[in-house]
Design a protein around this motif. Structure first.
Motif, PDB file in Angstrom:
ATOM      1  N   SER A  26      26.321 143.365  60.753  1.00  0.00           N
ATOM      2  CA  SER A  26      27.735 143.703  60.620  1.00  0.00           C
ATOM      3  C   SER A  26      28.565 142.927  61.638  1.00  0.00           C
ATOM      4  CB  SER A  26      27.966 145.202  60.833  1.00  0.00           C
ATOM      5  OG  SER A  26      27.213 145.976  59.924  1.00  0.00           O
ATOM      6  N   TYR A  27      29.748 142.508  61.200  1.00  0.00           N
ATOM      7  CA  TYR A  27      30.715 141.865  62.077  1.00  0.00           C
ATOM      8  C   TYR A  27      31.911 142.799  62.231  1.00  0.00           C
ATOM      9  CZ  TYR A  27      34.311 138.659  63.767  1.00  0.00           C
ATOM     10  OH  TYR A  27      35.321 138.070  64.485  1.00  0.00           O
ATOM     11  N   ASN A  28      32.111 143.303  63.439  1.00  0.00           N
ATOM     12  CA  ASN A  28      33.162 144.270  63.706  1.00  0.00           C
ATOM     13  C   ASN A  28      34.404 143.527  64.211  1.00  0.00           C
ATOM     14  OD1 ASN A  28      31.207 146.553  63.353  1.00  0.00           O
ATOM     15  ND2 ASN A  28      30.325 145.657  65.196  1.00  0.00           N
ATOM     16  N   PHE A  29      35.305 143.202  63.292  1.00  0.00           N
ATOM     17  CA  PHE A  29      36.464 142.403  63.659  1.00  0.00           C
ATOM     18  C   PHE A  29      37.637 143.263  64.132  1.00  0.00           C
ATOM     19  CE2 PHE A  29      36.723 143.264  59.113  1.00  0.00           C
ATOM     20  CZ  PHE A  29      38.038 143.679  58.943  1.00  0.00           C
ATOM     21  N   HIS A  30      37.471 144.585  64.085  1.00  0.00           N
ATOM     22  CA  HIS A  30      38.502 145.526  64.528  1.00  0.00           C
ATOM     23  C   HIS A  30      37.807 146.798  64.968  1.00  0.00           C
ATOM     24  CE1 HIS A  30      41.770 148.526  64.120  1.00  0.00           C
ATOM     25  NE2 HIS A  30      42.581 147.525  64.415  1.00  0.00           N
ATOM     26  N   LYS A  31      38.507 147.611  65.745  1.00  0.00           N
ATOM     27  CA  LYS A  31      37.919 148.854  66.229  1.00  0.00           C
ATOM     28  C   LYS A  31      37.433 149.736  65.094  1.00  0.00           C
ATOM     29  CE  LYS A  31      39.068 152.975  68.946  1.00  0.00           C
ATOM     30  NZ  LYS A  31      40.127 153.683  69.721  1.00  0.00           N
ATOM     31  N   HIS A  32      38.127 149.709  63.959  1.00  0.00           N
ATOM     32  CA  HIS A  32      37.787 150.593  62.850  1.00  0.00           C
ATOM     33  C   HIS A  32      37.258 149.868  61.610  1.00  0.00           C
ATOM     34  CE1 HIS A  32      39.532 153.979  64.959  1.00  0.00           C
ATOM     35  NE2 HIS A  32      40.677 153.335  65.092  1.00  0.00           N
ATOM     36  N   PHE A  33      37.276 148.535  61.590  1.00  0.00           N
ATOM     37  CA  PHE A  33      36.926 147.809  60.380  1.00  0.00           C
ATOM     38  C   PHE A  33      35.811 146.795  60.633  1.00  0.00           C
ATOM     39  CE2 PHE A  33      41.297 149.177  59.789  1.00  0.00           C
ATOM     40  CZ  PHE A  33      41.261 149.703  58.510  1.00  0.00           C
ATOM     41  N   SER A  34      34.980 146.585  59.602  1.00  0.00           N
ATOM     42  CA  SER A  34      33.864 145.641  59.707  1.00  0.00           C
ATOM     43  C   SER A  34      33.512 145.081  58.335  1.00  0.00           C
ATOM     44  CB  SER A  34      32.633 146.336  60.309  1.00  0.00           C
ATOM     45  OG  SER A  34      32.181 147.375  59.450  1.00  0.00           O
ATOM     46  N   ILE A  35      32.785 143.978  58.338  1.00  0.00           N
ATOM     47  CA  ILE A  35      32.185 143.433  57.126  1.00  0.00           C
ATOM     48  C   ILE A  35      30.690 143.289  57.382  1.00  0.00           C
ATOM     49  CG2 ILE A  35      34.238 142.252  56.275  1.00  0.00           C
ATOM     50  CD1 ILE A  35      33.177 139.680  57.497  1.00  0.00           C
ATOM     51  N   ALA A  36      29.881 143.398  56.319  1.00  0.00           N
ATOM     52  CA  ALA A  36      28.434 143.414  56.512  1.00  0.00           C
ATOM     53  C   ALA A  36      27.719 142.752  55.346  1.00  0.00           C
ATOM     54  CB  ALA A  36      27.935 144.851  56.674  1.00  0.00           C
ATOM     55  N   ILE A  37      26.536 142.224  55.651  1.00  0.00           N
ATOM     56  CA  ILE A  37      25.633 141.711  54.624  1.00  0.00           C
ATOM     57  C   ILE A  37      24.257 142.308  54.879  1.00  0.00           C
ATOM     58  CG2 ILE A  37      25.151 139.621  55.989  1.00  0.00           C
ATOM     59  CD1 ILE A  37      24.722 138.181  53.279  1.00  0.00           C
ATOM     60  N   GLY A  38      23.619 142.765  53.802  1.00  0.00           N
ATOM     61  CA  GLY A  38      22.333 143.426  53.958  1.00  0.00           C
ATOM     62  C   GLY A  38      21.311 142.985  52.925  1.00  0.00           C
ATOM     63  N   LEU A  39      20.055 143.028  53.320  1.00  0.00           N
ATOM     64  CA  LEU A  39      18.922 142.740  52.440  1.00  0.00           C
ATOM     65  C   LEU A  39      17.970 143.920  52.492  1.00  0.00           C
ATOM     66  CD1 LEU A  39      18.152 139.073  53.592  1.00  0.00           C
ATOM     67  CD2 LEU A  39      19.470 139.764  51.589  1.00  0.00           C
ATOM     68  N   GLY A  40      17.386 144.261  51.336  1.00  0.00           N
ATOM     69  CA  GLY A  40      16.486 145.400  51.371  1.00  0.00           C
ATOM     70  C   GLY A  40      15.670 145.605  50.118  1.00  0.00           C
ATOM     71  N   LEU A  41      15.008 146.757  50.090  1.00  0.00           N
ATOM     72  CA  LEU A  41      14.183 147.180  48.961  1.00  0.00           C
ATOM     73  C   LEU A  41      14.546 148.612  48.593  1.00  0.00           C
ATOM     74  CD1 LEU A  41      10.649 145.951  50.131  1.00  0.00           C
ATOM     75  CD2 LEU A  41      11.963 145.005  48.240  1.00  0.00           C
ATOM     76  N   LYS A  42      14.680 148.886  47.295  1.00  0.00           N
ATOM     77  CA  LYS A  42      14.869 150.244  46.810  1.00  0.00           C
ATOM     78  C   LYS A  42      14.397 150.297  45.365  1.00  0.00           C
ATOM     79  CE  LYS A  42      19.694 149.651  45.293  1.00  0.00           C
ATOM     80  NZ  LYS A  42      21.067 150.205  45.355  1.00  0.00           N
ATOM     81  N   ASN A  43      14.177 151.492  44.845  1.00  0.00           N
ATOM     82  CA  ASN A  43      13.777 151.618  43.445  1.00  0.00           C
ATOM     83  C   ASN A  43      14.784 150.860  42.573  1.00  0.00           C
ATOM     84  OD1 ASN A  43      13.412 154.444  44.923  1.00  0.00           O
ATOM     85  ND2 ASN A  43      11.714 154.253  43.511  1.00  0.00           N
ATOM     86  N   PRO A  44      14.373 149.842  41.769  1.00  0.00           N
ATOM     87  CA  PRO A  44      12.983 149.438  41.528  1.00  0.00           C
ATOM     88  C   PRO A  44      12.559 148.154  42.235  1.00  0.00           C
ATOM     89  CG  PRO A  44      14.356 148.618  39.774  1.00  0.00           C
ATOM     90  CD  PRO A  44      15.283 149.286  40.755  1.00  0.00           C
ATOM     91  N   GLY A  45      13.356 147.585  43.178  1.00  0.00           N
ATOM     92  CA  GLY A  45      12.943 146.339  43.808  1.00  0.00           C
ATOM     93  C   GLY A  45      13.930 145.858  44.863  1.00  0.00           C
ATOM     94  N   ALA A  46      13.915 144.534  45.121  1.00  0.00           N
ATOM     95  CA  ALA A  46      14.734 143.942  46.177  1.00  0.00           C
ATOM     96  C   ALA A  46      16.209 143.902  45.780  1.00  0.00           C
ATOM     97  CB  ALA A  46      14.240 142.537  46.487  1.00  0.00           C
ATOM     98  N   PHE A  47      17.090 143.898  46.782  1.00  0.00           N
ATOM     99  CA  PHE A  47      18.518 143.848  46.524  1.00  0.00           C
ATOM    100  C   PHE A  47      19.240 143.205  47.709  1.00  0.00           C
ATOM    101  CE2 PHE A  47      17.992 147.708  48.930  1.00  0.00           C
ATOM    102  CZ  PHE A  47      19.124 147.792  49.727  1.00  0.00           C
ATOM    103  N   THR A  48      20.484 142.781  47.451  1.00  0.00           N
ATOM    104  CA  THR A  48      21.362 142.217  48.470  1.00  0.00           C
ATOM    105  C   THR A  48      22.723 142.897  48.366  1.00  0.00           C
ATOM    106  OG1 THR A  48      20.266 140.070  48.293  1.00  0.00           O
ATOM    107  CG2 THR A  48      22.403 140.111  49.386  1.00  0.00           C
ATOM    108  N   THR A  49      23.344 143.174  49.513  1.00  0.00           N
ATOM    109  CA  THR A  49      24.631 143.863  49.529  1.00  0.00           C
ATOM    110  C   THR A  49      25.612 143.149  50.453  1.00  0.00           C
ATOM    111  OG1 THR A  49      23.621 146.029  49.120  1.00  0.00           O
ATOM    112  CG2 THR A  49      25.822 146.023  50.059  1.00  0.00           C
ATOM    113  N   ILE A  50      26.847 143.018  49.998  1.00  0.00           N
ATOM    114  CA  ILE A  50      27.955 142.557  50.826  1.00  0.00           C
ATOM    115  C   ILE A  50      29.048 143.616  50.741  1.00  0.00           C
ATOM    116  CG2 ILE A  50      29.705 140.776  51.196  1.00  0.00           C
ATOM    117  CD1 ILE A  50      27.833 138.787  49.925  1.00  0.00           C
TER     118      ILE A  50
END
Length: 213
Positions: A77-101
């Motif tokens: 996560s990149y916290n560009f403000h005290k209350h706001f951020s942007i994030a990128i994530g990689l992971g696994l969940k039913n039923p397989g791999a995923f990416t999130t922005i």
């Protein structure tokens, strides 16, 4: 027995990492009427702008694994403000791999916290993902606090760059009601999970304990 051993080893491994590094570790165990649930969040602030988090959820029935639920996501996560951020994530969940922005908003006071995130997840196709967490811990004694916590997330399918609200692919709702004393939280827990437009729905009611390292 093997599934419980895996969970214990995972918890011990993460705890070792927490001891050896300056990071936070928040494991929770839920003993429900249907299943055993383990989840944790490990967070590390690299500096005032960047944060790395690891979230794991594992839910399995006591006598079989036919309806096992798993979720693992590593996020930067990149916290560009005290209350706001942007994030990128990689992971696994039913039923397989995923990416999130996603983009997120957070607010925290002495006894109240709110987190909201909105983004897109790719797992075979794109979905709109929403997340909301609300937690209230009113003081009821010198060292004792109440606990009311509600967490909800959902994924809606995106077709031809349009959000299809009729395609509710995944839903999660978690509710906690209890007490907060020191670094520990305990009380009543309720988890609800939906898959494939709620064609598959599961729920788990029980007691939980969470510790904040």
């Amino acid at each position: 027995m093997q599934k419980y051993l895996i969970i214990v080893l995972l918890a011990l491994f993460v705890n070792k990492q927490v001891v050896s590094q300056n990071v936070t570790y928040n494991p929770e165990i839920l003993l429900g009427h249907r299943a055993y649930n383990y989840q944790h969040k490990v967070g590390s602030e690299l500096n005032q702008y960047f944060t790395i988090t690891n979230i794991v959820v594992y839910d399995t029935e006591y006598d079989k694994d036919r309806k096992a639920i798993y979720f693992l996501r590593n996020t930067v996560s990149y916290n560009f403000h005290k209350h706001f951020s942007i994030a990128i994530g990689l992971g696994l969940k039913n039923p397989g791999a995923f990416t999130t922005i996603s983009g997120g908003y957070n607010f925290k006071s002495k006894d109240f916290s709110l987190v909201y995130a909105l983004g897109t997840t790719y797992q075979n196709h794109f979905t709109l993902e929403t997340f909301l967490l609300v937690e209230y811990t009113p003081k009821i004694g010198n060292t004792l606090y109440g606990l009311i916590k509600f967490q909800v997330s959902g994924n809606f399918k995106i077709d031809n760059y349009q959000i299809n609200l009729k395609e509710f692919e995944r839903g999660i709702q978690q509710f906690r009601l209890g007490l907060n004393k020191g670094n520990g939280q305990f009380g009543f827990a309720a988890n609800f999970d939906q898959f494939s437009n709620s064609n598959i729905s599961l729920f788990n009611l029980g007691i939980f304990y969470k510790h904040n390292f």
